[in-house]
Design a protein around this motif. Structure first.
Motif, mmCIF file in Angstrom:
data_model
loop_
_atom_site.group_PDB
_atom_site.id
_atom_site.type_symbol
_atom_site.label_atom_id
_atom_site.label_comp_id
_atom_site.label_asym_id
_atom_site.label_seq_id
_atom_site.Cartn_x
_atom_site.Cartn_y
_atom_site.Cartn_z
ATOM 1 N N ILE A 92 0.891 -1.381 0.180
ATOM 2 C CA ILE A 92 -0.245 -0.125 0.041
ATOM 3 C C ILE A 92 0.893 1.262 -0.059
ATOM 4 C CG2 ILE A 92 -1.902 1.411 1.218
ATOM 5 C CD1 ILE A 92 -2.610 -1.328 2.671
ATOM 6 N N ASN A 93 0.778 2.007 -1.108
ATOM 7 C CA ASN A 93 1.688 3.114 -1.223
ATOM 8 C C ASN A 93 1.009 4.253 -0.581
ATOM 9 O OD1 ASN A 93 2.359 5.892 -2.746
ATOM 10 N ND2 ASN A 93 4.076 4.630 -3.174
ATOM 11 N N LEU A 94 1.501 5.098 0.370
ATOM 12 C CA LEU A 94 0.763 5.946 1.059
ATOM 13 C C LEU A 94 0.495 7.042 0.279
ATOM 14 C CD1 LEU A 94 -0.098 7.338 3.961
ATOM 15 C CD2 LEU A 94 2.061 8.356 3.845
ATOM 16 N N SER A 95 1.260 7.589 -0.821
ATOM 17 C CA SER A 95 0.793 8.723 -1.629
ATOM 18 C C SER A 95 -0.265 8.421 -2.666
ATOM 19 C CB SER A 95 1.981 9.285 -2.221
ATOM 20 O OG SER A 95 2.804 9.744 -1.522
ATOM 21 N N PHE A 96 0.010 7.250 -3.236
ATOM 22 C CA PHE A 96 -1.050 6.910 -4.611
ATOM 23 C C PHE A 96 -2.319 6.090 -3.904
ATOM 24 C CE2 PHE A 96 3.229 6.864 -6.459
ATOM 25 C CZ PHE A 96 3.200 8.203 -7.139
ATOM 26 N N ASP A 97 -2.103 5.355 -3.097
ATOM 27 C CA ASP A 97 -3.140 4.827 -2.570
ATOM 28 C C ASP A 97 -4.288 5.230 -1.509
ATOM 29 O OD1 ASP A 97 -2.629 2.622 -4.170
ATOM 30 O OD2 ASP A 97 -1.127 1.580 -2.819
ATOM 31 N N ILE A 98 -3.684 6.286 -0.849
ATOM 32 C CA ILE A 98 -4.272 6.828 0.415
ATOM 33 C C ILE A 98 -4.403 8.295 -0.033
ATOM 34 C CG2 ILE A 98 -4.583 7.367 2.687
ATOM 35 C CD1 ILE A 98 -4.805 4.271 1.917
ATOM 36 N N LEU A 99 -3.097 9.033 -0.091
ATOM 37 C CA LEU A 99 -3.441 10.571 0.100
ATOM 38 C C LEU A 99 -4.081 11.133 -1.200
ATOM 39 C CD1 LEU A 99 0.066 11.383 1.601
ATOM 40 C CD2 LEU A 99 -2.185 11.274 2.853
ATOM 41 N N GLN A 100 -3.966 10.104 -2.498
ATOM 42 C CA GLN A 100 -4.368 10.877 -3.653
ATOM 43 C C GLN A 100 -5.844 10.953 -3.576
ATOM 44 O OE1 GLN A 100 -3.857 12.578 -6.304
ATOM 45 N NE2 GLN A 100 -2.869 11.291 -7.692
ATOM 46 N N GLN A 101 -6.698 9.960 -3.042
ATOM 47 C CA GLN A 101 -8.112 10.212 -2.922
ATOM 48 C C GLN A 101 -8.325 11.203 -1.782
ATOM 49 O OE1 GLN A 101 -10.625 8.817 -4.378
ATOM 50 N NE2 GLN A 101 -11.894 9.959 -3.192
ATOM 51 N N LEU A 102 -7.688 11.491 -0.885
ATOM 52 C CA LEU A 102 -7.954 12.320 0.441
ATOM 53 C C LEU A 102 -7.946 13.853 -0.303
ATOM 54 C CD1 LEU A 102 -6.368 10.961 3.285
ATOM 55 C CD2 LEU A 102 -8.642 11.378 3.135
ATOM 56 N N SER A 103 -6.849 14.024 -1.102
ATOM 57 C CA SER A 103 -6.703 15.265 -2.081
ATOM 58 C C SER A 103 -7.904 15.681 -2.720
ATOM 59 C CB SER A 103 -5.552 15.416 -2.714
ATOM 60 O OG SER A 103 -5.713 14.460 -3.958
ATOM 61 N N LYS A 104 -8.666 14.569 -3.299
ATOM 62 C CA LYS A 104 -9.790 14.796 -4.074
ATOM 63 C C LYS A 104 -10.977 15.219 -3.311
ATOM 64 C CE LYS A 104 -8.254 11.729 -7.906
ATOM 65 N NZ LYS A 104 -8.374 10.369 -8.726
ATOM 66 N N GLU A 105 -10.902 14.894 -1.880
ATOM 67 C CA GLU A 105 -12.042 15.270 -1.177
ATOM 68 C C GLU A 105 -11.722 16.444 -0.206
ATOM 69 O OE1 GLU A 105 -12.413 11.580 1.572
ATOM 70 O OE2 GLU A 105 -12.295 10.260 -0.055
ATOM 71 N N GLY A 106 -10.424 17.196 -0.789
ATOM 72 C CA GLY A 106 -10.335 18.474 -0.024
ATOM 73 C C GLY A 106 -9.747 18.388 1.257
ATOM 74 N N LYS A 107 -9.044 17.262 1.857
ATOM 75 C CA LYS A 107 -8.872 16.911 3.244
ATOM 76 C C LYS A 107 -7.117 17.184 3.433
ATOM 77 C CE LYS A 107 -12.891 13.962 4.207
ATOM 78 N NZ LYS A 107 -13.193 12.707 4.687
ATOM 79 N N ILE A 108 -6.547 17.444 2.633
ATOM 80 C CA ILE A 108 -5.162 17.500 2.723
ATOM 81 C C ILE A 108 -4.558 19.098 2.677
ATOM 82 C CG2 ILE A 108 -2.648 17.016 1.861
ATOM 83 C CD1 ILE A 108 -3.922 14.248 0.745
ATOM 84 N N SER A 109 -4.002 19.536 3.498
ATOM 85 C CA SER A 109 -3.448 20.694 3.850
ATOM 86 C C SER A 109 -1.890 20.785 3.489
ATOM 87 C CB SER A 109 -3.644 21.488 4.911
ATOM 88 O OG SER A 109 -2.967 20.527 5.952
ATOM 89 N N ALA A 110 -1.383 21.810 3.099
ATOM 90 C CA ALA A 110 0.102 22.193 2.752
ATOM 91 C C ALA A 110 0.684 23.140 3.461
ATOM 92 C CB ALA A 110 0.025 22.515 1.493
ATOM 93 N N TYR A 111 1.723 22.571 4.171
ATOM 94 C CA TYR A 111 2.728 23.498 4.880
ATOM 95 C C TYR A 111 3.854 23.894 4.235
ATOM 96 C CZ TYR A 111 5.556 25.751 8.535
ATOM 97 O OH TYR A 111 6.331 26.647 9.196
ATOM 98 N N ASP A 112 3.971 25.421 3.764
ATOM 99 C CA ASP A 112 5.032 25.808 2.985
ATOM 100 C C ASP A 112 6.322 26.039 3.791
ATOM 101 O OD1 ASP A 112 6.824 27.147 1.258
ATOM 102 O OD2 ASP A 112 5.315 27.171 -0.176
ATOM 103 N N ILE A 113 7.341 25.473 3.446
ATOM 104 C CA ILE A 113 8.473 25.700 4.560
ATOM 105 C C ILE A 113 9.411 27.049 4.238
ATOM 106 C CG2 ILE A 113 9.026 23.068 4.905
ATOM 107 C CD1 ILE A 113 11.380 23.603 3.092
ATOM 108 N N GLY A 114 8.958 27.780 3.067
ATOM 109 C CA GLY A 114 9.131 28.956 3.021
ATOM 110 C C GLY A 114 10.719 29.066 2.626
ATOM 111 N N ASP A 115 11.582 29.941 3.505
ATOM 112 C CA ASP A 115 12.986 29.812 2.932
ATOM 113 C C ASP A 115 13.792 29.018 3.808
ATOM 114 O OD1 ASP A 115 12.662 32.175 1.659
ATOM 115 O OD2 ASP A 115 12.687 33.543 3.532
ATOM 116 N N LYS A 116 13.407 27.959 4.538
ATOM 117 C CA LYS A 116 13.938 26.731 5.189
ATOM 118 C C LYS A 116 14.566 25.813 4.318
ATOM 119 C CE LYS A 116 12.826 27.287 9.864
ATOM 120 N NZ LYS A 116 13.926 27.131 10.734
ATOM 121 N N GLU A 117 15.910 25.590 4.311
ATOM 122 C CA GLU A 117 16.597 24.597 3.692
ATOM 123 C C GLU A 117 15.991 23.170 3.716
ATOM 124 O OE1 GLU A 117 19.361 27.369 2.262
ATOM 125 O OE2 GLU A 117 19.023 25.449 1.414
ATOM 126 N N TRP A 118 16.051 22.341 2.701
ATOM 127 C CA TRP A 118 15.682 21.129 2.595
ATOM 128 C C TRP A 118 16.339 20.009 1.784
ATOM 129 C CZ3 TRP A 118 13.906 18.002 -1.434
ATOM 130 C CH2 TRP A 118 13.339 16.780 -1.019
#
Length: 242
Positions: free
Chosen positions: A191-217
């Motif tokens: 079970i792939n978390l992104s494709f099998d779970i989060l993809q559907q949740l995104s279509k339901e508008g249930k995933i938020s995004a936190y932009d790290i701004g100027d933080k390095e990654w």
């Protein structure tokens, strides 16, 4: 609240190094990569326990050995990776999440001094089932050129580029509903978390995004990548407070 570190990947991008040690144990200034993440998670008061998922019958045993002696910080629990996908492995921590409505999920090859307090605030304010760390700009590793009519007018060495799409990083805050969604797909071998779970949740508008701004990654996929980005790595470690 608990923090889960996924450290059970095969590390194929890090070969040949990962044939001798897991990606989590990649050395940075005489300490393994995972230790920076563990110590950083320890700095947040609302995180009470850290759970590390890895293959302890294989190279992952090195992680367990590293933490075999008592160290200052939060309780560390080890859970065996079953190679059932990034989503499937989370089923094994369900019983350890009793009493918690959400948890942090951190993929071990992500090095970033992300502000989990602000990220958690976004997760709650958006009433989301999942919150994913994102960024909208990235410092490139190669040089670019300004071209007009086939003629180079200017060089830009390793510029910071604004991305057309938000890039998703491997740091999440997930609600318990995600576990329920995973359980509904247990007939799948992986079970792939992104494709099998989060993809559907995104279509339901249930995933938020936190932009790290100027933080390095940085995606710490191998010792070569870390060495090539030594300045960035030092900056991140400093931002983490080490």
């Amino acid at each position: 609240m608990k923090a889960i570190i996924l450290a059970g990947g095969k590390g194929t991008r890090g070969k040949p190094y990962t044939e001798y040690f897991p990606k989590a144990m990649t050395p940075i200034n005489d300490k393994p990569l995972i230790d920076y993440i563990v110590r950083y998670l320890n700095s947040f008061d609302f995180i009470k326990e850290i759970i590390i998922i890895s293959d302890y019958t294989g190279l992952g045993g090195q992680i367990k050995n590293y933490y075999s002696n008592p160290k200052n910080g939060k309780k560390i629990t080890f859970v065996q990776d079953t190679q059932s996908g990034t989503g499937g492995d989370l089923l094994h921590i369900e019983d350890k999440l009793k009493g918690d409505s959400e948890f942090v999920l951190w993929f071990v090859d992500n090095l970033c001094a992300i502000d989990l307090v602000k990220m958690r605030k976004v997760f709650k304010e958006k009433n989301s089932t999942a919150c994913i760390a994102t960024r909208t700009k990235r410092k490139e590793e190669t040089g670019f050129a300004v071209v007009e009519n086939g003629i180079i007018k200017e060089f830009k060495e390793k510029p910071t580029m604004k991305l057309q799409l938000s890039e998703c990083l491997g740091i999440y805050i997930l609600g318990k509903e995600v576990i329920k969604r995973i359980k509904a797909k247990t007939k799948q071998k992986e079970i792939n978390l992104s494709f099998d779970i989060l993809q559907q949740l995104s279509k339901e508008g249930k995933i938020s995004a936190y932009d790290i701004g100027d933080k390095e990654w940085i995606d710490a996929e191998s010792p070569m990548v870390l060495e090539r980005n030594e300045i960035t790595v030092k900056k991140i470690i400093k931002q983490m407070g080490f």
